[in-house]
Design a protein around this motif. Structure first.
Motif, PDB file in Angstrom:
ATOM      1  N   LEU A 246     -27.593  35.587   3.581  1.00 33.41           N
ATOM      2  CA  LEU A 246     -26.626  36.593   4.014  1.00 33.41           C
ATOM      3  C   LEU A 246     -25.576  36.833   2.936  1.00 33.41           C
ATOM      4  O   LEU A 246     -25.171  37.976   2.684  1.00 33.41           O
ATOM      5  N   LEU A 247     -25.133  35.759   2.300  1.00 28.82           N
ATOM      6  CA  LEU A 247     -24.151  35.899   1.230  1.00 28.82           C
ATOM      7  C   LEU A 247     -24.702  36.713   0.061  1.00 28.82           C
ATOM      8  O   LEU A 247     -23.974  37.498  -0.560  1.00 28.82           O
ATOM      9  N   ALA A 248     -25.978  36.541  -0.227  1.00 28.21           N
ATOM     10  CA  ALA A 248     -26.596  37.318  -1.306  1.00 28.21           C
ATOM     11  C   ALA A 248     -26.617  38.807  -0.949  1.00 28.21           C
ATOM     12  O   ALA A 248     -26.302  39.669  -1.785  1.00 28.21           O
ATOM     13  N   ASP A 249     -26.981  39.118   0.296  1.00 27.67           N
ATOM     14  CA  ASP A 249     -26.972  40.512   0.733  1.00 27.67           C
ATOM     15  C   ASP A 249     -25.549  41.064   0.751  1.00 27.67           C
ATOM     16  O   ASP A 249     -25.315  42.226   0.406  1.00 27.67           O
ATOM     17  N   PHE A 250     -24.613  40.225   1.165  1.00 28.42           N
ATOM     18  CA  PHE A 250     -23.201  40.614   1.167  1.00 28.42           C
ATOM     19  C   PHE A 250     -22.747  40.950  -0.253  1.00 28.42           C
ATOM     20  O   PHE A 250     -22.055  41.947  -0.475  1.00 28.42           O
ATOM     21  N   GLN A 269     -13.142  35.151  -0.025  1.00 26.48           N
ATOM     22  CA  GLN A 269     -12.512  35.278   1.284  1.00 26.48           C
ATOM     23  C   GLN A 269     -13.477  34.810   2.378  1.00 26.48           C
ATOM     24  O   GLN A 269     -13.087  34.073   3.302  1.00 26.48           O
ATOM     25  N   TRP A 270     -14.742  35.241   2.285  1.00 24.52           N
ATOM     26  CA  TRP A 270     -15.715  34.811   3.295  1.00 24.52           C
ATOM     27  C   TRP A 270     -16.029  33.325   3.157  1.00 24.52           C
ATOM     28  O   TRP A 270     -16.141  32.608   4.142  1.00 24.52           O
ATOM     29  N   LEU A 271     -16.141  32.841   1.926  1.00 22.86           N
ATOM     30  CA  LEU A 271     -16.384  31.415   1.722  1.00 22.86           C
ATOM     31  C   LEU A 271     -15.278  30.558   2.328  1.00 22.86           C
ATOM     32  O   LEU A 271     -15.546  29.463   2.842  1.00 22.86           O
ATOM     33  N   GLN A 272     -14.045  31.040   2.278  1.00 24.24           N
ATOM     34  CA  GLN A 272     -12.944  30.288   2.870  1.00 24.24           C
ATOM     35  C   GLN A 272     -13.166  30.060   4.359  1.00 24.24           C
ATOM     36  O   GLN A 272     -12.834  28.997   4.893  1.00 24.24           O
ATOM     37  N   PHE A 273     -13.696  31.062   5.037  1.00 21.05           N
ATOM     38  CA  PHE A 273     -14.015  30.889   6.453  1.00 21.05           C
ATOM     39  C   PHE A 273     -15.249  30.022   6.634  1.00 21.05           C
ATOM     40  O   PHE A 273     -15.273  29.121   7.493  1.00 21.05           O
ATOM     41  N   LEU A 274     -16.278  30.279   5.851  1.00 22.96           N
ATOM     42  CA  LEU A 274     -17.537  29.548   6.007  1.00 22.96           C
ATOM     43  C   LEU A 274     -17.373  28.048   5.776  1.00 22.96           C
ATOM     44  O   LEU A 274     -18.092  27.236   6.370  1.00 22.96           O
ATOM     45  N   ARG A 275     -16.424  27.646   4.937  1.00 21.12           N
ATOM     46  CA  ARG A 275     -16.287  26.232   4.638  1.00 21.12           C
ATOM     47  C   ARG A 275     -15.774  25.435   5.834  1.00 21.12           C
ATOM     48  O   ARG A 275     -15.844  24.205   5.835  1.00 21.12           O
ATOM     49  N   GLN A 276     -15.279  26.123   6.868  1.00 20.40           N
ATOM     50  CA  GLN A 276     -14.866  25.430   8.073  1.00 20.40           C
ATOM     51  C   GLN A 276     -16.056  24.883   8.851  1.00 20.40           C
ATOM     52  O   GLN A 276     -15.905  23.944   9.643  1.00 20.40           O
TER      53      GLN A 276
END
Length: 322
Positions: A246-250, A269-276
């Motif tokens: 999904l990150l690659a498509d993003f 920004q998305w990684l900051q959320f995903l790391r939770q």
């Protein structure tokens, strides 16, 4: 979710599956009739039948405090074919509230009624008009009055974020207060929202609120498989390789729609959320937090070979891919 859950992230999360409907970032309405290009910029899905590429309908959300101006804009927006129009009575941001928008309106149920009524009259009867609200401003004393105002104004559905404006996003969410609204307004469809990060949170929210339907915000940004887990009762999850896809498509979509200077920030920004929820995302964020160029971001997250394939898919010249 302004500045985060835009059309690109809506695309990614609905690709993951089990989401039945999306609501756009709010479209701020002040004292003007907005041109169609503003609606298309914030909700580009309008050009595709108000559906994400995965086929999930998108309602467009309006934010403002002037009933007549909101009605005029809702009428223009309705002509573009959204899956519905949602009204924002829940945003706790100071910059919004000091202009009388968002959650600040919860202290004025009569004005809420006038807003919903005006919008309901301005759009076709077949178009859903819904509302998003919190429990109140400083306390929840007017929660029922606010919900009743929206319902009597013509809202077919209310999403209730189970905290007040003053409580912001500080845990916990008071899901049991939603149950009281459901009991008092039995004919109204109510959706529960707030502090739903895990499958266990979702189950406890449903039990406390009595709601079958849930709205997910920050929780699904942190865990794109959350809706799948809820829908399957925990039988399905998204592992890190699936999230990385999904990150690659993003990354491809960000590359196509955003200027180079914004791309690295959007991914981080998305990684900051995903790391939770994903240790791998936490490790990636630490590696990349000081990286600003697109090539370094891509190779650091996806590996050199996959990063080169993504650059090729973006149509970058071969000399930039060496």
């Amino acid at each position: 979710m302004e500045g985060l859950l835009d059309f690109v992230l809506r695309d990614m999360l609905t690709r993951a599956g089990a989401i039945e409907r999306c609501v756009s970032e709010f479209i701020r309405v002040t004292d003007t009739l907005l041109p169609e290009r503003v609606f298309h910029r914030i909700v580009p899905e309008l050009r595709a039948g108000a559906l994400t590429p995965a086929g999930v309908p998108v309602r467009a959300q309006l934010l403002g405090s002037d009933p007549a101006c909101l009605a005029d804009n809702a009428a223009r927006l309705a002509g573009l074919g959204p899956a519905g129009i949602d009204l924002n009575f829940g945003c706790p941001a100071k910059v919004v509230n000091r202009h009388g928008g968002g959650a600040a309106l919860l202290d004025q149920p009569e004005l809420m009624w006038r807003i919903v009524s005006a919008v309901r009259r301005a759009v076709p009867a077949s178009m859903p008009v819904s509302a998003k609200m919190r429990l109140g401003v400083d306390d929840d004393a007017q929660a029922l009055d606010a919900a009743r105002a929206a319902a009597e104004g013509g809202a077919c559905e209310i999403v209730v974020h189970a905290r007040t404006k003053a409580q912001g996003y500080k845990p916990p969410a008071y899901w049991d207060r939603i149950a009281g609204l459901r009991q008092a307004l039995p004919g109204l469809s109510i959706v529960a929202n707030g502090e739903i990060w895990t499958l266990d949170d979702a189950r406890r929210c449903q039990q406390a609120s009595g709601c079958d339907a849930l709205m997910l915000g920050r929780g699904i940004v942190a865990d794109p498989g959350l809706a799948i887990a809820i829908a399957s009762g925990g039988g399905r999850q998204l592992d890190w390789p699936a999230v990385l896809d999904l990150l690659a498509d993003f990354w491809l979509l960000v590359g196509r729609h955003f200027e180079p200077g914004y791309r690295a920030g959007r991914l981080k920004q998305w990684l900051q959320f995903l790391r939770q929820r994903h240790p791998e995302a936490a490790e990636a964020y630490l590696r990349l937090r000081t990286v600003t160029d697109s090539r370094g971001i891509a190779s650091g997250l996806f590996g050199v070979e996959r990063a080169q394939a993504l650059e090729q898919a973006l149509g970058l010249p071969s000399e930039l891919r060496r």
